[in-house]
Design a protein around this motif. Sequence first.
Motif, PDB file in Angstrom:
ATOM      1  N   SER A  59      50.051  35.585  51.514  1.00  0.00           N
ATOM      2  CA  SER A  59      51.080  34.553  51.440  1.00  0.00           C
ATOM      3  C   SER A  59      50.379  33.215  51.229  1.00  0.00           C
ATOM      4  CB  SER A  59      51.891  34.528  52.733  1.00  0.00           C
ATOM      5  OG  SER A  59      52.880  33.526  52.658  1.00  0.00           O
ATOM      6  N   GLU A  60      50.849  32.468  50.213  1.00  0.00           N
ATOM      7  CA  GLU A  60      50.272  31.159  49.894  1.00  0.00           C
ATOM      8  C   GLU A  60      51.411  30.150  49.792  1.00  0.00           C
ATOM      9  OE1 GLU A  60      48.043  31.787  46.296  1.00  0.00           O
ATOM     10  OE2 GLU A  60      46.391  32.745  47.370  1.00  0.00           O
ATOM     11  N   GLY A  61      51.872  29.687  50.930  1.00  0.00           N
ATOM     12  CA  GLY A  61      52.995  28.750  50.946  1.00  0.00           C
ATOM     13  C   GLY A  61      54.272  29.437  50.509  1.00  0.00           C
ATOM     14  N   ASP A  62      54.870  28.947  49.415  1.00  0.00           N
ATOM     15  CA  ASP A  62      56.114  29.529  48.899  1.00  0.00           C
ATOM     16  C   ASP A  62      55.866  30.750  48.023  1.00  0.00           C
ATOM     17  OD1 ASP A  62      57.562  27.606  50.200  1.00  0.00           O
ATOM     18  OD2 ASP A  62      57.808  26.328  48.435  1.00  0.00           O
ATOM     19  N   THR A  63      54.613  31.014  47.675  1.00  0.00           N
ATOM     20  CA  THR A  63      54.319  32.136  46.774  1.00  0.00           C
ATOM     21  C   THR A  63      53.594  33.256  47.518  1.00  0.00           C
ATOM     22  OG1 THR A  63      52.209  31.211  46.026  1.00  0.00           O
ATOM     23  CG2 THR A  63      54.169  30.629  44.745  1.00  0.00           C
ATOM     24  N   ILE A  64      53.652  34.425  46.910  1.00  0.00           N
ATOM     25  CA  ILE A  64      52.941  35.604  47.404  1.00  0.00           C
ATOM     26  C   ILE A  64      51.995  36.030  46.287  1.00  0.00           C
ATOM     27  CG2 ILE A  64      53.173  38.011  48.082  1.00  0.00           C
ATOM     28  CD1 ILE A  64      55.975  37.236  49.159  1.00  0.00           C
ATOM     29  N   ARG A  65      50.713  36.167  46.596  1.00  0.00           N
ATOM     30  CA  ARG A  65      49.711  36.553  45.593  1.00  0.00           C
ATOM     31  C   ARG A  65      49.286  38.003  45.839  1.00  0.00           C
ATOM     32  NH1 ARG A  65      46.642  33.614  42.082  1.00  0.00           N
ATOM     33  NH2 ARG A  65      47.230  31.685  43.157  1.00  0.00           N
ATOM     34  N   VAL A  66      49.320  38.784  44.766  1.00  0.00           N
ATOM     35  CA  VAL A  66      48.914  40.182  44.819  1.00  0.00           C
ATOM     36  C   VAL A  66      47.678  40.348  43.939  1.00  0.00           C
ATOM     37  CG1 VAL A  66      49.577  42.563  44.313  1.00  0.00           C
ATOM     38  CG2 VAL A  66      51.299  40.942  45.129  1.00  0.00           C
ATOM     39  N   ARG A  67      46.635  40.939  44.501  1.00  0.00           N
ATOM     40  CA  ARG A  67      45.427  41.273  43.735  1.00  0.00           C
ATOM     41  C   ARG A  67      45.188  42.769  43.891  1.00  0.00           C
ATOM     42  NH1 ARG A  67      43.004  36.132  46.031  1.00  0.00           N
ATOM     43  NH2 ARG A  67      42.981  34.727  44.242  1.00  0.00           N
ATOM     44  N   LEU A  68      45.053  43.454  42.766  1.00  0.00           N
ATOM     45  CA  LEU A  68      44.864  44.901  42.775  1.00  0.00           C
ATOM     46  C   LEU A  68      43.721  45.296  41.851  1.00  0.00           C
ATOM     47  CD1 LEU A  68      48.574  46.059  42.363  1.00  0.00           C
ATOM     48  CD2 LEU A  68      47.203  46.191  44.441  1.00  0.00           C
ATOM     49  N   ASN A  69      43.039  46.365  42.205  1.00  0.00           N
ATOM     50  CA  ASN A  69      42.079  47.006  41.318  1.00  0.00           C
ATOM     51  C   ASN A  69      42.629  48.386  41.009  1.00  0.00           C
ATOM     52  OD1 ASN A  69      40.035  44.969  41.203  1.00  0.00           O
ATOM     53  ND2 ASN A  69      39.566  45.470  43.328  1.00  0.00           N
ATOM     54  N   LEU A  70      42.842  48.646  39.731  1.00  0.00           N
ATOM     55  CA  LEU A  70      43.415  49.904  39.258  1.00  0.00           C
ATOM     56  C   LEU A  70      42.302  50.761  38.676  1.00  0.00           C
ATOM     57  CD1 LEU A  70      45.765  51.756  38.229  1.00  0.00           C
ATOM     58  CD2 LEU A  70      45.871  50.276  36.233  1.00  0.00           C
ATOM     59  N   LEU A  71      42.263  52.028  39.057  1.00  0.00           N
ATOM     60  CA  LEU A  71      41.308  52.980  38.509  1.00  0.00           C
ATOM     61  C   LEU A  71      42.080  54.239  38.130  1.00  0.00           C
ATOM     62  CD1 LEU A  71      38.438  53.946  37.842  1.00  0.00           C
ATOM     63  CD2 LEU A  71      38.247  54.687  40.218  1.00  0.00           C
ATOM     64  N   ALA A  72      41.952  54.652  36.871  1.00  0.00           N
ATOM     65  CA  ALA A  72      42.651  55.853  36.408  1.00  0.00           C
ATOM     66  C   ALA A  72      41.739  56.681  35.520  1.00  0.00           C
ATOM     67  CB  ALA A  72      43.910  55.470  35.647  1.00  0.00           C
ATOM     68  N   LYS A  73      41.893  57.993  35.590  1.00  0.00           N
ATOM     69  CA  LYS A  73      41.219  58.926  34.689  1.00  0.00           C
ATOM     70  C   LYS A  73      42.305  59.592  33.871  1.00  0.00           C
ATOM     71  CE  LYS A  73      37.371  59.751  37.757  1.00  0.00           C
ATOM     72  NZ  LYS A  73      36.681  60.704  38.615  1.00  0.00           N
ATOM     73  N   LEU A  74      42.108  59.665  32.544  1.00  0.00           N
ATOM     74  CA  LEU A  74      43.163  60.161  31.669  1.00  0.00           C
ATOM     75  C   LEU A  74      42.600  60.891  30.460  1.00  0.00           C
ATOM     76  CD1 LEU A  74      43.912  57.676  29.093  1.00  0.00           C
ATOM     77  CD2 LEU A  74      43.240  56.650  31.253  1.00  0.00           C
ATOM     78  N   THR A  75      43.490  61.583  29.779  1.00  0.00           N
ATOM     79  CA  THR A  75      43.132  62.302  28.556  1.00  0.00           C
ATOM     80  C   THR A  75      44.131  61.932  27.471  1.00  0.00           C
ATOM     81  OG1 THR A  75      42.272  64.148  29.855  1.00  0.00           O
ATOM     82  CG2 THR A  75      42.724  64.567  27.527  1.00  0.00           C
ATOM     83  N   GLN A  76      43.579  61.559  26.299  1.00  0.00           N
ATOM     84  CA  GLN A  76      44.387  61.253  25.122  1.00  0.00           C
ATOM     85  C   GLN A  76      43.896  62.127  23.973  1.00  0.00           C
ATOM     86  OE1 GLN A  76      43.419  56.838  25.599  1.00  0.00           O
ATOM     87  NE2 GLN A  76      45.420  56.739  24.607  1.00  0.00           N
ATOM     88  N   LYS A  77      44.648  62.156  22.883  1.00  0.00           N
ATOM     89  CA  LYS A  77      44.239  62.876  21.678  1.00  0.00           C
ATOM     90  C   LYS A  77      43.454  61.941  20.767  1.00  0.00           C
ATOM     91  CE  LYS A  77      46.304  66.939  21.964  1.00  0.00           C
ATOM     92  NZ  LYS A  77      45.532  68.133  22.136  1.00  0.00           N
TER      93      LYS A  77
END
Length: 177
Positions: A59-77
């Motif tokens: 929480s930063e005063g009137d705002t809410i800050r979200v920090r995320l690290n995304l990790l995914a393993k996937l298969t494409q053609k």
Amino acid sequence: MNQERDNALPLEWRVDVSDLPEDVLEIQYSADVEACQKLARHADIVAVESLAAQGEIRSEGDTIRVRLNLLAKLTQKCVVTLESVTSQIRESIERRYVRVTDLPEPPHGAVELRLTDEDPPETMEGPELDLGSVLTEEFVLALNPYPRAPGVEPVEVIESGPEISPFAVLQKLKSPK
């Protein structure tokens, strides 16, 4: 278009931010097998083997800050050979939110924005943040649009000759012989 893509987003992750601690709320998410399958169908790729995120909400005063690290393993053609190509996505995500009730008065007149300015916060209603939609959006945006199998070079397009304009064809029909 795939029927599954028209339905609700594949990742369900809602976080209650109605009573945030004064310092930081540590959060983490791991998609189960069913969510990975739904995400693969939504993104129109072969498979999502795993997807996880961890981060913090502050929480930063009137705002809410979200920090995320995304990790995914996937298969494409592969776009050339159509064989399966496995890859990873690693993304750092940062979003700011403001409750609809806390929105400041909009400025009157022209507003000047610079590329170096931080994006304005997104609005939120209610006590929860829908972080599943954030992960889905960032995952799809991070996909390689032209995956290639190892060692496969891009295909060179060779033009077969001058392109005939449809107007040139019409001109021939109109002209006397």
